[in-house]
Design a protein around this motif. Structure first.
Motif, PDB file in Angstrom:
ATOM      1  N   ARG A 198     -72.850  -7.935 103.994  1.00 48.14           N
ATOM      2  CA  ARG A 198     -72.868  -9.374 103.786  1.00 48.14           C
ATOM      3  C   ARG A 198     -71.667 -10.029 104.463  1.00 48.14           C
ATOM      4  NH1 ARG A 198     -74.058  -8.036  98.233  1.00 48.14           N
ATOM      5  NH2 ARG A 198     -76.229  -8.529  97.696  1.00 48.14           N
ATOM      6  N   GLY A 199     -71.895 -11.193 105.026  1.00 52.63           N
ATOM      7  CA  GLY A 199     -70.791 -11.963 105.568  1.00 52.63           C
ATOM      8  C   GLY A 199     -70.047 -12.680 104.459  1.00 52.63           C
ATOM      9  N   TRP A 200     -69.014 -13.428 104.842  1.00 60.62           N
ATOM     10  CA  TRP A 200     -68.231 -14.151 103.839  1.00 60.62           C
ATOM     11  C   TRP A 200     -69.077 -15.161 103.086  1.00 60.62           C
ATOM     12  CZ3 TRP A 200     -63.929 -12.618 101.902  1.00 60.62           C
ATOM     13  CH2 TRP A 200     -63.060 -11.825 102.651  1.00 60.62           C
ATOM     14  N   GLY A 201     -70.008 -15.776 103.815  1.00 58.08           N
ATOM     15  CA  GLY A 201     -70.877 -16.741 103.150  1.00 58.08           C
ATOM     16  C   GLY A 201     -71.711 -16.103 102.061  1.00 58.08           C
ATOM     17  N   GLY A 202     -72.257 -14.914 102.343  1.00 53.58           N
ATOM     18  CA  GLY A 202     -73.063 -14.209 101.356  1.00 53.58           C
ATOM     19  C   GLY A 202     -72.245 -13.772 100.157  1.00 53.58           C
ATOM     20  N   ARG A 203     -71.021 -13.316 100.410  1.00 55.19           N
ATOM     21  CA  ARG A 203     -70.146 -12.876  99.308  1.00 55.19           C
ATOM     22  C   ARG A 203     -69.774 -14.049  98.398  1.00 55.19           C
ATOM     23  NH1 ARG A 203     -65.944  -9.017 102.744  1.00 55.19           N
ATOM     24  NH2 ARG A 203     -67.511  -7.484 103.425  1.00 55.19           N
ATOM     25  N   ILE A 204     -69.467 -15.179  99.027  1.00 53.47           N
ATOM     26  CA  ILE A 204     -69.127 -16.366  98.238  1.00 53.47           C
ATOM     27  C   ILE A 204     -70.317 -16.789  97.390  1.00 53.47           C
ATOM     28  CG2 ILE A 204     -68.578 -18.828  98.386  1.00 53.47           C
ATOM     29  CD1 ILE A 204     -66.894 -18.155 100.872  1.00 53.47           C
ATOM     30  N   LEU A 205     -71.529 -16.705  97.975  1.00 52.73           N
ATOM     31  CA  LEU A 205     -72.734 -17.080  97.234  1.00 52.73           C
ATOM     32  C   LEU A 205     -72.940 -16.170  96.027  1.00 52.73           C
ATOM     33  CD1 LEU A 205     -75.217 -18.884  97.051  1.00 52.73           C
ATOM     34  CD2 LEU A 205     -76.429 -17.262  98.524  1.00 52.73           C
ATOM     35  N   VAL A 206     -72.689 -14.867  96.198  1.00 56.77           N
ATOM     36  CA  VAL A 206     -72.835 -13.917  95.091  1.00 56.77           C
ATOM     37  C   VAL A 206     -71.836 -14.234  93.976  1.00 56.77           C
ATOM     38  CG1 VAL A 206     -72.539 -11.511  94.403  1.00 56.77           C
ATOM     39  CG2 VAL A 206     -73.795 -12.061  96.488  1.00 56.77           C
ATOM     40  N   VAL A 207     -70.580 -14.494  94.378  1.00 60.24           N
ATOM     41  CA  VAL A 207     -69.546 -14.813  93.391  1.00 60.24           C
ATOM     42  C   VAL A 207     -69.903 -16.094  92.641  1.00 60.24           C
ATOM     43  CG1 VAL A 207     -67.142 -15.500  93.071  1.00 60.24           C
ATOM     44  CG2 VAL A 207     -67.705 -13.620  94.620  1.00 60.24           C
TER      45      VAL A 207
END
Length: 242
Positions: free
Chosen positions: A6-15
């Motif tokens: 996952r990119g940073w965008g995906g990680r932020i979305l998960v958080v």
């Protein structure tokens, strides 16, 4: 085949998804618990305590939970008359009052609010007292939650037990004993109207040393109480359960 990272965008979305889920779950638990359990402390009480750490003035908090049956019906009637006359009938938000407040604020420097008793209960009990869209959104969520999960009687009971009536004075019982030297059950209509009169700014106005402005508000509240049916209004409202 290796999993795609996952990119940073995906990680932020998960958080963010986890944080939203945690907030929703925790809010549901708190609303369910306080549907029955007496409130020992509110978010506003904690905020005032933290604020006192940076002040030179000594701070003492006075708060004692009592059931609604041990609070004079006059105080419930006074608060409804002063703060939220459509409380028995609305579902957390008084859209008519909101519209009137918007129209008033467009043409006046003195701003008028339109928060209902339900909204004030949600804000004082669960949220930090700051001005932001995030806080307003959380307030709306908690307001809907308590309107769905609690009876009107319970909302009024919690409100009267946690509302700020002065510097370090929270709830009807503490206010009645601090300002009038009696339990909340024995408050007269005049004393109840005085307590309700200071609610717009309880840290500025004092029920035991009322200014001419507060005396004027007291007289207006007493008149509204008579028009609305006074204590009978509260008794009818207490019978409403969602």
């Amino acid at each position: 085949m290796a999993k795609k990272k996952r990119g940073w965008g995906g990680r932020i979305l998960v958080v963010l998804t986890w944080l939203v889920g945690l907030f929703l779950g925790l809010s549901l638990v708190l609303v369910l618990v306080f549907r029955w359990v007496p409130v020992p402390v509110s978010a506003l009480m904690l905020q005032r305590r933290v604020e006192s750490w940076s002040s030179d003035k000594p701070y003492t908090s006075r708060h004692r939970w009592v059931p609604l049956e041990d609070i004079s019906p006059s105080l419930g009637a006074a608060v409804i008359a002063a703060e939220d006359q459509n409380f028995p009938d609305h579902f957390g938000f008084d859209w008519q009052a909101i519209e009137k407040a918007i129209q008033h604020n467009e043409h006046s420097r003195r701003k008028r609010g339109a928060s209902t008793v339900s909204q004030q209960t949600a804000k004082n009990l669960f949220l930090w007292n700051t001005r932001s869209w995030v806080r307003k959104g959380a307030e709306a969520w908690f307001t809907l939650m308590i309107e769905v999960g609690w009876s009107k009687k319970r909302i009024l009971e919690v409100y009267l037990n946690i509302v700020e009536f002065g510097e370090g004075v929270y709830g009807a019982e503490a206010a009645a004993r601090t300002y009038f030297g009696k339990p909340a059950k024995r408050l007269t209509p005049g004393e109840a109207a005085l307590l309700a009169a200071v609610l717009p700014n309880p840290r500025k106005f004092r029920a035991n040393a009322p200014s001419d402005y507060i005396r004027g508000r007291q007289a207006w509240i007493l008149g509204q109480m008579r028009q609305l049916g006074g204590e009978q209004l509260v008794k009818e409202m207490e019978a409403k359960v969602f």
